[in-house]
Write a protein that holds these residues in place. Sequence first.
Motif, PDB file in Angstrom:
ATOM      1  N   MET A 288     -80.706  91.268 -80.973  1.00  0.00           N
ATOM      2  CA  MET A 288     -80.130  90.593 -81.976  1.00  0.00           C
ATOM      3  C   MET A 288     -78.862  89.630 -81.286  1.00  0.00           C
ATOM      4  N   THR A 289     -79.107  88.294 -81.431  1.00  0.00           N
ATOM      5  CA  THR A 289     -77.954  87.454 -80.956  1.00  0.00           C
ATOM      6  C   THR A 289     -76.667  87.500 -81.928  1.00  0.00           C
ATOM      7  N   GLU A 290     -75.635  87.077 -81.659  1.00  0.00           N
ATOM      8  CA  GLU A 290     -74.855  87.025 -82.269  1.00  0.00           C
ATOM      9  C   GLU A 290     -74.712  85.989 -83.485  1.00  0.00           C
ATOM     10  N   GLU A 291     -75.708  85.077 -83.131  1.00  0.00           N
ATOM     11  CA  GLU A 291     -75.881  83.990 -84.149  1.00  0.00           C
ATOM     12  C   GLU A 291     -76.825  84.353 -85.180  1.00  0.00           C
ATOM     13  N   GLU A 292     -77.837  85.310 -84.871  1.00  0.00           N
ATOM     14  CA  GLU A 292     -78.618  85.749 -85.852  1.00  0.00           C
ATOM     15  C   GLU A 292     -77.767  86.787 -86.736  1.00  0.00           C
ATOM     16  N   PHE A 293     -77.063  87.791 -85.888  1.00  0.00           N
ATOM     17  CA  PHE A 293     -76.250  88.388 -86.790  1.00  0.00           C
ATOM     18  C   PHE A 293     -75.244  87.739 -87.802  1.00  0.00           C
ATOM     19  N   ASP A 294     -74.672  86.905 -87.477  1.00  0.00           N
ATOM     20  CA  ASP A 294     -73.775  86.194 -88.179  1.00  0.00           C
ATOM     21  C   ASP A 294     -74.596  85.403 -89.514  1.00  0.00           C
ATOM     22  N   SER A 295     -75.736  84.827 -89.422  1.00  0.00           N
ATOM     23  CA  SER A 295     -76.623  84.257 -90.246  1.00  0.00           C
ATOM     24  C   SER A 295     -76.946  85.393 -91.298  1.00  0.00           C
ATOM     25  N   LYS A 296     -77.408  86.618 -90.679  1.00  0.00           N
ATOM     26  CA  LYS A 296     -77.851  87.726 -91.660  1.00  0.00           C
ATOM     27  C   LYS A 296     -76.759  88.376 -92.558  1.00  0.00           C
ATOM     28  N   TYR A 297     -75.618  88.359 -91.854  1.00  0.00           N
ATOM     29  CA  TYR A 297     -74.281  88.724 -92.413  1.00  0.00           C
ATOM     30  C   TYR A 297     -73.872  88.064 -93.496  1.00  0.00           C
ATOM     31  N   GLU A 298     -73.728  86.618 -93.174  1.00  0.00           N
ATOM     32  CA  GLU A 298     -73.634  85.656 -94.422  1.00  0.00           C
ATOM     33  C   GLU A 298     -74.561  85.931 -95.403  1.00  0.00           C
ATOM     34  N   ALA A 299     -75.681  85.829 -95.109  1.00  0.00           N
ATOM     35  CA  ALA A 299     -76.785  86.037 -96.314  1.00  0.00           C
ATOM     36  C   ALA A 299     -76.712  87.169 -96.907  1.00  0.00           C
ATOM     37  N   ALA A 300     -76.381  88.314 -96.487  1.00  0.00           N
ATOM     38  CA  ALA A 300     -76.126  89.620 -97.128  1.00  0.00           C
ATOM     39  C   ALA A 300     -74.801  89.432 -98.224  1.00  0.00           C
ATOM     40  N   LEU A 301     -73.588  88.712 -97.696  1.00  0.00           N
ATOM     41  CA  LEU A 301     -72.708  88.567 -98.451  1.00  0.00           C
ATOM     42  C   LEU A 301     -73.043  87.684 -99.583  1.00  0.00           C
ATOM     43  N   HIS A 302     -73.631  86.615 -99.225  1.00  0.00           N
ATOM     44  CA  HIS A 302     -74.154  85.737-100.357  1.00  0.00           C
ATOM     45  C   HIS A 302     -75.045  86.510-101.478  1.00  0.00           C
ATOM     46  N   ARG A 303     -75.765  87.283-101.168  1.00  0.00           N
ATOM     47  CA  ARG A 303     -76.848  88.155-101.955  1.00  0.00           C
ATOM     48  C   ARG A 303     -75.759  89.194-102.976  1.00  0.00           C
TER      49      ARG A 303
END
Length: 59
Positions: free
Chosen positions: A1-16
């Motif tokens: 997983m790239t840093e960009e993918e991690f960042d995107s998934k992390y942001e989505a999790a916080l949003h949820r």
Amino acid sequence: MTEEEFDSKYEAALHRIVTALAESPEIDPEKFYSLTCVLENLRFFSPVLYGLIKSAKEQ
């Protein structure tokens, strides 16, 4: 997983998490605001968390 993918998934999790808290009638609005601020500030630590996870996997 790239840093960009991690960042995107992390942001989505916080949003949820924020969305789930907002939809909960048991949450006090003042506490919700404070917790939301904390969660939003956690967003800035995404690169640090990614680095820690990546270095732990490499060892």
